[in-house]
Scaffold this motif. Structure first.
Motif, PDB file in Angstrom:
ATOM      1  N   SER A   1       1.171   0.394  15.712  1.00 57.68           N
ATOM      2  CA  SER A   1       0.967   1.256  15.409  1.00 57.68           C
ATOM      3  C   SER A   1      -0.210   0.931  14.089  1.00 57.68           C
ATOM      4  O   SER A   1      -0.452   1.588  13.307  1.00 57.68           O
ATOM      5  CB  SER A   1       2.771   1.157  14.271  1.00 57.68           C
ATOM      6  OG  SER A   1       3.292   0.210  13.700  1.00 57.68           O
TER       7      SER A   1
ATOM      8  N   ASP B   1      -3.047  -0.441  15.284  1.00 56.91           N
ATOM      9  CA  ASP B   1      -4.065  -0.621  16.056  1.00 56.91           C
ATOM     10  C   ASP B   1      -4.880   1.221  15.091  1.00 56.91           C
ATOM     11  O   ASP B   1      -5.811   1.529  15.731  1.00 56.91           O
ATOM     12  CB  ASP B   1      -4.002  -0.518  16.939  1.00 56.91           C
ATOM     13  CG  ASP B   1      -3.859  -1.712  17.138  1.00 56.91           C
ATOM     14  OD1 ASP B   1      -4.372  -2.509  16.637  1.00 56.91           O
ATOM     15  OD2 ASP B   1      -3.246  -2.164  18.536  1.00 56.91           O
ATOM     16  N   ASP B   2      -3.829   1.844  14.812  1.00 54.94           N
ATOM     17  CA  ASP B   2      -3.968   3.487  14.689  1.00 54.94           C
ATOM     18  C   ASP B   2      -3.990   3.737  12.961  1.00 54.94           C
ATOM     19  O   ASP B   2      -2.839   3.773  12.530  1.00 54.94           O
ATOM     20  CB  ASP B   2      -2.549   4.896  15.321  1.00 54.94           C
ATOM     21  CG  ASP B   2      -3.059   5.928  15.181  1.00 54.94           C
ATOM     22  OD1 ASP B   2      -3.930   6.323  14.711  1.00 54.94           O
ATOM     23  OD2 ASP B   2      -1.969   6.278  16.285  1.00 54.94           O
TER      24      ASP B   2
ATOM     25  N   THR C   1      -4.753   6.844  12.081  1.00 52.89           N
ATOM     26  CA  THR C   1      -3.778   8.477  11.527  1.00 52.89           C
ATOM     27  C   THR C   1      -2.790   8.213  11.582  1.00 52.89           C
ATOM     28  O   THR C   1      -2.284   9.067  10.878  1.00 52.89           O
ATOM     29  CB  THR C   1      -4.089   8.634  12.401  1.00 52.89           C
ATOM     30  OG1 THR C   1      -3.130   8.730  13.467  1.00 52.89           O
ATOM     31  CG2 THR C   1      -5.955   9.104  13.009  1.00 52.89           C
ATOM     32  N   LYS C   2      -2.137   7.412  10.930  1.00 51.25           N
ATOM     33  CA  LYS C   2      -0.604   6.617  11.260  1.00 51.25           C
ATOM     34  C   LYS C   2       0.343   6.804  10.256  1.00 51.25           C
ATOM     35  O   LYS C   2       1.233   7.004   9.418  1.00 51.25           O
ATOM     36  CB  LYS C   2       0.064   5.531  11.524  1.00 51.25           C
ATOM     37  CG  LYS C   2       0.445   5.875  13.428  1.00 51.25           C
ATOM     38  CD  LYS C   2       1.464   6.380  13.626  1.00 51.25           C
ATOM     39  CE  LYS C   2       2.437   6.394  14.936  1.00 51.25           C
ATOM     40  NZ  LYS C   2       2.292   5.446  15.641  1.00 51.25           N
TER      41      LYS C   2
END
Ligand code: 8NA
Ligand code: MG
Ligand code: MG
Length: 345
Positions: A43, A45-46, A48-49
């Motif tokens: 999470s 790395d993301d 948009t989370k």
């Protein structure tokens, strides 16, 4: 990089912050499935989370005080360091400090205090704290002093400001020595690394106070040496389960139940492991493995992070992880200042 390179300094200080910030998610959890750890790490790395910034806790808050004090005073000054601990606590009391150490931090803010070591001595009916709060902030001592005798002496004194039980401050000495050796490239020879630590701790733990505390607390004669022998035994085993690591070494808030554990995490993750993703490098493996032990995850990952970061260097830390941790950018810059101090002394 070579021994004591800037990359290693940055790796040590930044990965310590990372372990603290990323490990906060699981602090105090009894069981942490590896699946949950990997989900948490993915999470990061993301973008948009939108999980925002992961805040650092007492581990990093106090380590930052150690760093600022060592840099400002160009060496160890106990009164300055004590004042910074007290000031930091009163500015941000909600960082997850241990329940005992809060009393020390409040007393340290008194301008009438003549002996800055006295509040720590009064803890736990005069026995002093054996928590891992001295060890969690010990890495910067290894980044300020090139001579291991200085690393030991000042890691000890720095820890004594809050942890006057030998089972507390000797954990700080061990953690600082592990970072010191790792900075020199000593993890290239893991068996030599652990035997050097045992030899050093044999000496550290031979004093009267240590033998006395160990007797009273019904621990082995030289508690950290005994635990390091267990680390060495586990290293020689072909397969080790998480449960065995926890039962042999611990995952708790006592320095004795967390510093050897952090050292084991680093050693165990020098090679790829079945339970960890193949695309992970050693630094990522170390952080993930530390979290999967549960218990005092932020502190164990912070200590393991410092040792592993000193070995692999800053290049081994994923940018995406650095970006979401409060204080990582500061650590990156302070590492360079410590590197300069280290080269001057
Ligand atoms: P500390 O000095 O208060 O010690 C931590 C705890 O260890 C104490 O509160 C006691 O329960 C126990 N302890 C220590 N020494 C003795 C003794 N001589 N006799 C009996 N019990 C003792 O705090 P610290 O700075 O060492 O902190 C250690 C850990 O506690 C760190 O991981 C830190 O993150 C913190 N912690 C915070 C939370 C939280 O609420 N966020 C949870 C667990 C631990
Ligand atoms: Mg913490
Ligand atoms: Mg903790």
């Amino acid at each position: 990089g070579g021994p004591a390179s800037l990359s290693r300094f940055r790796g040590a200080l930044v990965a310590a912050v990372l372990g603290d910030c990323v490990g906060g998610e699981f602090e105090g959890a009894e069981e942490v499935p590896m699946e949950s750890v990997l989900q948490h790490l993915i999470s990061l790395d993301d973008d948009t989370k939108g999980n925002g910034i992961l805040e650092y806790s007492d581990d990093t808050a106090m380590a930052r005080c150690v760093v600022q004090s060592l840099l400002t005073r160009a060496g160890f000054d106990e009164r300055d360091m004590a004042r910074r601990f007290a000031k930091e606590y009163s500015a941000s009391p909600g960082r997850g400090y241990g329940s005992g150490v809060i009393q020390v931090l409040k007393k340290l803010s008194s301008p009438q205090l003549s002996d800055v070591y006295q509040p720590a001595r009064d803890q736990f009916n005069g026995r002093g704290s054996f928590g891992n709060g001295g060890a969690m902030r010990a890495a910067p001592f290894a980044l300020a002093f090139p001579d291991p005798a200085d690393v030991k002496k000042f890691a000890h004194r720095g820890a004594m400001l809050t942890h006057s039980c030998s089972l507390g401050y000797n954990g700080a000495v061990l953690q600082a020595l592990a970072v010191h050796l790792s900075l020199q490239g000593a993890l290239d020879l893991p068996l030599k690394f652990i035997s050097t630590l045992i030899t050093q701790m044999e000496d550290v733990e031979s004093d009267e106070a240590t033998l006395n505390d160990a007797r009273i607390l019904k621990e082995a004669e030289k508690p950290f040496c005994e635990r390091l022998h267990r680390v060495s035994d586990l290293m020689h085993r072909s397969k080790v389960s998480i449960e065995e690591v926890i039962s042999e070494l611990g995952n708790g808030i006592a320095a004795l139940h967390s510093v050897p554990t952090a050292i084991f995490c680093v050693l165990h993750c020098l090679q790829p492991r079945e339970c960890l993703p193949e695309n992970y490098g050693g630094l990522e493996r170390t952080i993930a493995y530390s979290l999967a032990l549960g218990g005092d995850t932020d502190t164990i990952a912070c200590m393991a992070g410092a040792i592993a970061g000193a070995h692999y260097g800053i290049e081994a830390i994923p940018q995406s992880w650095i970006k979401c941790c409060e204080g990582a950018e500061d650590a990156y810059m302070n590492a360079e200042r410590l590197h300069m101090l280290y080269q001057q002394t």
